[in-house]
Design an enzyme around this catalytic site. Structure first.
Site, mmCIF file in Angstrom:
data_model
loop_
_atom_site.group_PDB
_atom_site.id
_atom_site.type_symbol
_atom_site.label_atom_id
_atom_site.label_comp_id
_atom_site.label_asym_id
_atom_site.label_seq_id
_atom_site.Cartn_x
_atom_site.Cartn_y
_atom_site.Cartn_z
ATOM 1 N N HIS A 1 -6.994 36.049 4.157
ATOM 2 C CA HIS A 1 -8.340 36.602 4.354
ATOM 3 C C HIS A 1 -8.530 37.883 3.570
ATOM 4 C CE1 HIS A 1 -12.162 36.821 6.405
ATOM 5 N NE2 HIS A 1 -11.944 38.079 6.727
ATOM 6 N N HIS B 1 -11.813 40.294 1.430
ATOM 7 C CA HIS B 1 -13.086 40.534 0.744
ATOM 8 C C HIS B 1 -12.745 41.530 -0.351
ATOM 9 C CE1 HIS B 1 -14.666 38.775 4.416
ATOM 10 N NE2 HIS B 1 -14.084 39.720 5.102
ATOM 11 N N GLN C 1 -14.249 45.102 -1.210
ATOM 12 C CA GLN C 1 -14.140 46.208 -0.251
ATOM 13 C C GLN C 1 -13.001 47.168 -0.596
ATOM 14 O OE1 GLN C 1 -14.293 44.791 3.827
ATOM 15 N NE2 GLN C 1 -16.148 43.614 3.458
ATOM 16 N N TYR D 1 -18.528 36.406 -0.144
ATOM 17 C CA TYR D 1 -19.927 36.324 0.273
ATOM 18 C C TYR D 1 -20.891 37.138 -0.573
ATOM 19 C CZ TYR D 1 -18.727 40.481 3.207
ATOM 20 O OH TYR D 1 -18.288 41.678 3.685
ATOM 21 N N HIS E 1 -19.925 32.295 7.785
ATOM 22 C CA HIS E 1 -19.443 33.675 7.943
ATOM 23 C C HIS E 1 -19.011 34.002 9.368
ATOM 24 C CE1 HIS E 1 -19.884 38.039 8.653
ATOM 25 N NE2 HIS E 1 -19.386 38.154 7.448
ATOM 26 N N ARG F 1 -22.782 35.049 14.168
ATOM 27 C CA ARG F 1 -23.969 35.881 13.977
ATOM 28 C C ARG F 1 -24.790 35.455 12.756
ATOM 29 N NH1 ARG F 1 -21.798 40.608 12.254
ATOM 30 N NH2 ARG F 1 -19.678 39.898 12.560
ATOM 31 N N HIS G 1 -15.075 34.116 10.652
ATOM 32 C CA HIS G 1 -14.824 35.265 11.531
ATOM 33 C C HIS G 1 -15.175 34.869 12.964
ATOM 34 C CE1 HIS G 1 -15.930 37.742 7.780
ATOM 35 N NE2 HIS G 1 -14.700 38.081 8.038
ATOM 36 N N GLU H 1 -14.444 39.379 16.866
ATOM 37 C CA GLU H 1 -13.760 40.562 16.331
ATOM 38 C C GLU H 1 -14.075 41.813 17.145
ATOM 39 O OE1 GLU H 1 -14.850 41.435 12.278
ATOM 40 O OE2 GLU H 1 -13.370 43.034 12.076
ATOM 41 N N HIS I 1 -9.532 37.009 13.013
ATOM 42 C CA HIS I 1 -9.492 38.126 13.980
ATOM 43 C C HIS I 1 -9.179 37.661 15.407
ATOM 44 C CE1 HIS I 1 -10.721 40.701 10.796
ATOM 45 N NE2 HIS I 1 -11.943 40.213 10.709
ATOM 46 N N ASP J 1 -8.059 41.365 4.576
ATOM 47 C CA ASP J 1 -9.447 41.587 4.976
ATOM 48 C C ASP J 1 -10.158 42.683 4.183
ATOM 49 O OD1 ASP J 1 -11.804 41.308 6.341
ATOM 50 O OD2 ASP J 1 -11.125 42.199 8.201
HETATM 51 ZN ZN ZN Z 1 -13.363 39.578 7.055
#
Ligand code: ZN
Length: 455
Positions: free
Chosen positions: A55, A57, A60, A121, A208, A211, A233, A236, A270, A321
């Site tokens: 996992h 991203h 980030q 994403y 994703h 939510r 996800h 979390e 998570h 992550d």
């Molecule tokens: Zn993530």
């Protein structure tokens, strides 16, 4: 054929001495032979299967170290961090994303991961208009993997709504947004882009979170994408639990268990907010829990119940992550330390038969392979040549044998003990450094200089 001779190697049935591993030109392990004999191209001390980073991203990484001050909000939290993360997105171009991703993948390889599942994403231009080439950003992740040689599993992310009530995306999320049709096209185009990588590269799919994707769409996800891994996800943060409960009438894990046909294709990221009952029920589905202990600590997510999960036969894997640190040994150590801090215990995830390090490492190898449906996680003929070498001459490992090697690396050492990594037979880390380190680092520095006033 590349031949690697190891003084000690961790094989599927345990530790063995004097092992010769042959990797065929296609990147797969052709044979594993024990005992002295044939000369080799590489003579190494300790040879291990190299795990999957399930996992990430990648972009980030650019924010790492920039979110450790309190903002005006009196209670700094995951949600204030997320606002900062969204704000940093505005200036990211495809060139930036490629440079940052390559740098992160290089660090992953140097830490000992042979492979990475990128939960991707950031699809569209600032303002949300798709690029002329819909899968432009996916192509940049692929280009980064081509430069670094990491084994990439690309997980294009379906991100549609701003919350469980189906509201539209906020300004910070607008670059992620796809309705199911647009996402179907993007996913197909991303699959085409992967054709530029060697054949060990893989494609999965990632709704994703509860939510960000509607309930009806989630119910049919496994049918809509009938093959390959599915990552999401799940559970979390406490406000996320409250939001799902308020709108959909159940806690996130309960809702997913009752609505989503979870099985071994799923990797749920998570799961730091589960009741005991949810933990046991989810473990029994065969889905892998994708844990990111450093990020979960950084963001105050909560403590995954690893003791109960492994006790119920659950599979787990490790990811980086937010990429605030790329540190394989530290992820595993943090997972066990979180259990110890919660329970007042020691060697929390050890079993009667296995030391802590061995049980963590075995679980991570097995769960990582399952989570990306890759032939990896064991030094065995037919698997990809995903291998790492620990420095047997290090003072931290001197005289250590068997499972004590893993315990010493994970609890007393760090990733500096990793000297060599092969990903599907590509020898990308040699003497502790990625073979393309200088050029990849220079491109990353240029990207970061360009972004300095935006982050
Ligand atoms: Zn993530």
């Amino acid at each position: 054929m590349t031949l690697i001779r190891a003084a000690q190697a961790l094989l599927p049935d345990g530790w063995a001495s004097d092992v010769l591993v042959g990797i065929a030109p296609d990147g797969r392990i052709a044979n594993v032979v024990q005992g002295p004999g044939q000369a080799a191209d590489h003579h190494v001390g300790i040879l291990l299967p190299a795990p999957v980073n399930v996992h990430s991203h990648a972009f980030q990484r650019a924010m790492a170290g920039l979110t450790e001050r309190r903002g005006p909000d009196p209670s700094d939290s995951f949600w204030t961090w997320r606002r900062l993360m969204f704000r940093s997105l505005d200036r990211l171009t495809p060139d930036h994303v490629q440079a940052i991703t390559a740098y992160v993948q290089m660090e992953m390889l140097e830490a000992g991961y042979a492979t990475n599942a990128e939960f991707h994403y950031l699809h569209h231009q600032p303002g949300g208009t798709p690029y002329d080439n819909l899968a432009e950003m996916s192509q940049r992740v692929v280009a980064a993997a081509s430069d670094t040689g990491i084994g990439l599993t690309l997980l294009p992310v379906h991100y549609q709504f701003g919350g469980c009530d189906g509201r539209g995306l906020g300004p910070g999320q607008i670059r992620f947004g796809c309705d199911p049709d647009l996402f179907g096209q993007l996913h197909a185009d991303a699959g085409t882009a992967l054709g530029h990588l060697p054949s060990d590269a893989g494609l999965g799919v990632a709704p994703h979170s509860l939510r960000a994707v509607g309930a009806d769409t989630l119910r049919s996800y496994a049918d809509r994408f009938p093959t390959g891994p599915i990552h999401m996800h799940l559970a979390e943060q406490i406000p996320e639990v409250d939001e799902v409960q308020a709108h959909w009438g159940a806690r996130p894990v309960d809702w997913a268990l009752d609505n989503m046909a979870l099985d071994g294709r799923w990797c749920l990221i998570h799961c730091t907010q589960m009741t005991s009952d949810e933990t046991i029920r989810l473990a029994r589905t065969g889905a892998v829990a994708g844990l990111c202990p450093i990020t979960e600590s950084s963001l105050g997510d909560g403590i995954f119940d690893g003791v109960r999960w492994l006790g119920a036969g659950g599979g787990l894997a490790i990811g980086s992550d937010s990429n605030i640190r790329i540190a394989l040994a530290e992820e595993l150590r943090t997972l066990d330390y979180s259990q110890r801090l919660r329970d007042g215990s020691r060697a929390a995830l050890a079993s009667a038969e296995m030391s802590t390090g061995r049980r963590l490492y075995d679980a991570t190898l097995r769960g990582g392979a399952q989570a990306i449906a890759r032939d990896t996680g064991a030094i065995a003929a037919g698997n990809w040549g995903d291998l790492l070498v620990l420095d047997a001459t290090s003072v931290h490992l001197e005289g250590r044998e068997g499972d004590t090697v893993l315990d010493s690396w994970i609890f007393a050492g760090d990733d500096r003990l990793v000297t060599d990594v092969w990903s599907a037979g590509r020898h990308q880390v040699q003497n502790g450094q990625h073979v393309g380190r200088d050029a990849i680092t220079a491109a990353y520095r240029r990207a970061m200089a360009d972004l300095r006033d935006a982050l």
